[in-house]
Scaffold this motif. Sequence first.
Motif, PDB file in Angstrom:
ATOM      1  N   MET A   1     -20.662  15.701  -1.835  1.00 33.87           N
ATOM      2  CA  MET A   1     -19.220  15.666  -1.635  1.00 33.87           C
ATOM      3  C   MET A   1     -18.732  14.230  -1.757  1.00 33.87           C
ATOM      4  SD  MET A   1     -17.037  17.184   1.497  1.00 33.87           S
ATOM      5  CE  MET A   1     -16.719  15.813   2.592  1.00 33.87           C
ATOM      6  N   GLN A   2     -17.692  14.059  -2.531  1.00 29.62           N
ATOM      7  CA  GLN A   2     -17.131  12.729  -2.732  1.00 29.62           C
ATOM      8  C   GLN A   2     -15.824  12.619  -1.948  1.00 29.62           C
ATOM      9  OE1 GLN A   2     -16.210  11.839  -6.793  1.00 29.62           O
ATOM     10  NE2 GLN A   2     -16.283   9.662  -6.453  1.00 29.62           N
ATOM     11  N   TYR A   3     -15.689  11.548  -1.183  1.00 28.99           N
ATOM     12  CA  TYR A   3     -14.485  11.334  -0.381  1.00 28.99           C
ATOM     13  C   TYR A   3     -13.289  11.051  -1.288  1.00 28.99           C
ATOM     14  CZ  TYR A   3     -11.047   9.135   2.613  1.00 28.99           C
ATOM     15  OH  TYR A   3      -9.889   8.809   3.254  1.00 28.99           O
ATOM     16  N   GLN A   4     -12.166  11.692  -0.976  1.00 30.53           N
ATOM     17  CA  GLN A   4     -10.913  11.415  -1.674  1.00 30.53           C
ATOM     18  C   GLN A   4      -9.848  11.157  -0.631  1.00 30.53           C
ATOM     19  OE1 GLN A   4     -10.146  14.802  -4.168  1.00 30.53           O
ATOM     20  NE2 GLN A   4     -11.565  14.109  -5.722  1.00 30.53           N
ATOM     21  N   GLN A   5      -9.138  10.065  -0.785  1.00 27.93           N
ATOM     22  CA  GLN A   5      -8.092   9.707   0.165  1.00 27.93           C
ATOM     23  C   GLN A   5      -6.882  10.611  -0.023  1.00 27.93           C
ATOM     24  OE1 GLN A   5      -6.932   5.620   0.147  1.00 27.93           O
ATOM     25  NE2 GLN A   5      -5.470   5.881   1.792  1.00 27.93           N
ATOM     26  N   ASN A   6      -6.364  11.138   1.073  1.00 27.34           N
ATOM     27  CA  ASN A   6      -5.161  11.957   1.037  1.00 27.34           C
ATOM     28  C   ASN A   6      -3.954  11.122   1.430  1.00 27.34           C
ATOM     29  OD1 ASN A   6      -6.308  14.429   0.269  1.00 27.34           O
ATOM     30  ND2 ASN A   6      -6.925  14.859   2.363  1.00 27.34           N
ATOM     31  N   PHE A   7      -2.807  11.493   0.876  1.00 25.15           N
ATOM     32  CA  PHE A   7      -1.542  10.846   1.173  1.00 25.15           C
ATOM     33  C   PHE A   7      -0.545  11.924   1.566  1.00 25.15           C
ATOM     34  CE2 PHE A   7      -3.614   8.369  -2.166  1.00 25.15           C
ATOM     35  CZ  PHE A   7      -3.601   7.091  -1.623  1.00 25.15           C
ATOM     36  N   PHE A   8       0.511  11.538   2.270  1.00 27.75           N
ATOM     37  CA  PHE A   8       1.626  12.436   2.528  1.00 27.75           C
ATOM     38  C   PHE A   8       2.652  12.204   1.434  1.00 27.75           C
ATOM     39  CE2 PHE A   8      -0.149  12.458   6.791  1.00 27.75           C
ATOM     40  CZ  PHE A   8      -0.026  13.787   7.129  1.00 27.75           C
ATOM     41  N   TYR A   9       2.958  13.248   0.686  1.00 31.61           N
ATOM     42  CA  TYR A   9       3.936  13.178  -0.394  1.00 31.61           C
ATOM     43  C   TYR A   9       5.213  13.890   0.038  1.00 31.61           C
ATOM     44  CZ  TYR A   9       0.190  11.847  -3.634  1.00 31.61           C
ATOM     45  OH  TYR A   9      -0.834  11.204  -4.273  1.00 31.61           O
ATOM     46  N   LEU A  10       6.347  13.246  -0.197  1.00 28.44           N
ATOM     47  CA  LEU A  10       7.638  13.873   0.023  1.00 28.44           C
ATOM     48  C   LEU A  10       8.106  14.408  -1.323  1.00 28.44           C
ATOM     49  CD1 LEU A  10      10.148  14.631   1.595  1.00 28.44           C
ATOM     50  CD2 LEU A  10      10.930  12.259   1.372  1.00 28.44           C
ATOM     51  N   CYS A  11       8.269  15.722  -1.410  1.00 27.22           N
ATOM     52  CA  CYS A  11       8.580  16.385  -2.678  1.00 27.22           C
ATOM     53  C   CYS A  11       9.923  17.093  -2.612  1.00 27.22           C
ATOM     54  CB  CYS A  11       7.507  17.416  -3.000  1.00 27.22           C
ATOM     55  SG  CYS A  11       5.837  16.770  -3.062  1.00 27.22           S
ATOM     56  N   LYS A  12      10.607  17.105  -3.745  1.00 27.88           N
ATOM     57  CA  LYS A  12      11.892  17.792  -3.886  1.00 27.88           C
ATOM     58  C   LYS A  12      11.741  18.863  -4.966  1.00 27.88           C
ATOM     59  CE  LYS A  12      16.474  16.952  -5.786  1.00 27.88           C
ATOM     60  NZ  LYS A  12      17.338  15.900  -6.351  1.00 27.88           N
ATOM     61  N   GLU A  30       1.683   5.503   2.148  1.00 29.74           N
ATOM     62  CA  GLU A  30       0.491   4.800   1.675  1.00 29.74           C
ATOM     63  C   GLU A  30      -0.626   4.763   2.712  1.00 29.74           C
ATOM     64  OE1 GLU A  30      -0.001   3.752  -1.419  1.00 29.74           O
ATOM     65  OE2 GLU A  30       1.973   4.494  -1.968  1.00 29.74           O
ATOM     66  N   ASN A  31      -0.242   4.872   3.993  1.00 27.21           N
ATOM     67  CA  ASN A  31      -1.213   4.864   5.082  1.00 27.21           C
ATOM     68  C   ASN A  31      -0.560   5.484   6.319  1.00 27.21           C
ATOM     69  OD1 ASN A  31       0.397   2.775   6.280  1.00 27.21           O
ATOM     70  ND2 ASN A  31      -0.646   1.301   4.958  1.00 27.21           N
ATOM     71  N   SER A  32      -1.298   5.590   7.392  1.00 26.97           N
ATOM     72  CA  SER A  32      -0.785   6.219   8.618  1.00 26.97           C
ATOM     73  C   SER A  32       0.426   5.497   9.181  1.00 26.97           C
ATOM     74  CB  SER A  32      -1.877   6.266   9.686  1.00 26.97           C
ATOM     75  OG  SER A  32      -2.936   7.063   9.239  1.00 26.97           O
ATOM     76  N   GLU A  33       0.441   4.186   9.070  1.00 24.90           N
ATOM     77  CA  GLU A  33       1.561   3.407   9.589  1.00 24.90           C
ATOM     78  C   GLU A  33       2.844   3.651   8.792  1.00 24.90           C
ATOM     79  OE1 GLU A  33      -1.494   1.926   8.819  1.00 24.90           O
ATOM     80  OE2 GLU A  33      -2.159   2.036  10.899  1.00 24.90           O
ATOM     81  N   ASP A  34       2.710   4.084   7.555  1.00 24.29           N
ATOM     82  CA  ASP A  34       3.857   4.330   6.683  1.00 24.29           C
ATOM     83  C   ASP A  34       4.424   5.742   6.861  1.00 24.29           C
ATOM     84  OD1 ASP A  34       5.695   3.598   4.675  1.00 24.29           O
ATOM     85  OD2 ASP A  34       4.384   4.337   3.072  1.00 24.29           O
ATOM     86  N   PHE A  35       3.692   6.626   7.536  1.00 22.16           N
ATOM     87  CA  PHE A  35       4.134   8.013   7.688  1.00 22.16           C
ATOM     88  C   PHE A  35       5.504   8.148   8.362  1.00 22.16           C
ATOM     89  CE2 PHE A  35       4.446  11.963  10.086  1.00 22.16           C
ATOM     90  CZ  PHE A  35       4.407  12.864   9.037  1.00 22.16           C
ATOM     91  N   PRO A  36       5.827   7.416   9.434  1.00 25.74           N
ATOM     92  CA  PRO A  36       7.146   7.585  10.059  1.00 25.74           C
ATOM     93  C   PRO A  36       8.312   7.353   9.087  1.00 25.74           C
ATOM     94  CG  PRO A  36       5.702   6.395  11.535  1.00 25.74           C
ATOM     95  CD  PRO A  36       4.979   6.510  10.206  1.00 25.74           C
ATOM     96  N   ARG A  37       8.162   6.418   8.173  1.00 21.24           N
ATOM     97  CA  ARG A  37       9.217   6.157   7.181  1.00 21.24           C
ATOM     98  C   ARG A  37       9.419   7.382   6.296  1.00 21.24           C
ATOM     99  NH1 ARG A  37       9.090   5.435   1.880  1.00 21.24           N
ATOM    100  NH2 ARG A  37       6.819   5.216   1.830  1.00 21.24           N
ATOM    101  N   VAL A  38       8.326   7.964   5.823  1.00 18.74           N
ATOM    102  CA  VAL A  38       8.407   9.128   4.946  1.00 18.74           C
ATOM    103  C   VAL A  38       8.955  10.336   5.704  1.00 18.74           C
ATOM    104  CG1 VAL A  38       7.067  10.701   3.497  1.00 18.74           C
ATOM    105  CG2 VAL A  38       6.575   8.258   3.464  1.00 18.74           C
ATOM    106  N   PHE A  39       8.520  10.520   6.943  1.00 17.06           N
ATOM    107  CA  PHE A  39       9.011  11.642   7.735  1.00 17.06           C
ATOM    108  C   PHE A  39      10.502  11.500   8.015  1.00 17.06           C
ATOM    109  CE2 PHE A  39       9.825  14.077  11.587  1.00 17.06           C
ATOM    110  CZ  PHE A  39       9.346  15.308  11.190  1.00 17.06           C
ATOM    111  N   GLN A  40      10.962  10.299   8.302  1.00 14.09           N
ATOM    112  CA  GLN A  40      12.384  10.066   8.547  1.00 14.09           C
ATOM    113  C   GLN A  40      13.204  10.392   7.292  1.00 14.09           C
ATOM    114  OE1 GLN A  40      13.467   6.177   9.971  1.00 14.09           O
ATOM    115  NE2 GLN A  40      15.638   6.643   9.956  1.00 14.09           N
ATOM    116  N   GLU A  41      12.720   9.986   6.131  1.00 20.87           N
ATOM    117  CA  GLU A  41      13.410  10.295   4.880  1.00 20.87           C
ATOM    118  C   GLU A  41      13.448  11.806   4.650  1.00 20.87           C
ATOM    119  OE1 GLU A  41      13.405   9.009   0.171  1.00 20.87           O
ATOM    120  OE2 GLU A  41      12.125   7.916   1.572  1.00 20.87           O
TER     121      GLU A  41
END
Length: 116
Positions: A1-12, A30-41
């Motif tokens: 199994m090869q590790y793949q980094q997951n991201f949170f994508y905001l999609c329309k 881009e990382n966990s610290e960036d998630f609040p910005r994406v969630f707010q948007e």
Amino acid sequence: MQYQQNFFYLCKTPLSAEGPEHVEIITRAENSEDFPRVFQEFEELRSHAFNEDKIYSVVRADDIYELVRTNTEESAKEIAYEKAEQEIITNLQHRVMQDGDANAKGILKEVYDITE
């Protein structure tokens, strides 16, 4: 199994979408610290679809916004479309029933093969 980094994508996904190729990636965390910005948007973009009781109503949505966690943009578009598809159908059916929206009726017929 090869590790793949997951991201949170905001999609329309527009109500006229015919498949994942019509889904737009607005941004990603881009990382966990960036998630609040994406969630707010995410919350701001879908705020127009909340009723007076602050409950999200898919029939009020102009576009369907999804927040998905995966490893590629292509996968994010596929997941977002799959999640949005039933909400799109519900929204379009409501527009046809309430307003006799000919455009919504056409999309239902051509894209989803739904006539009523």
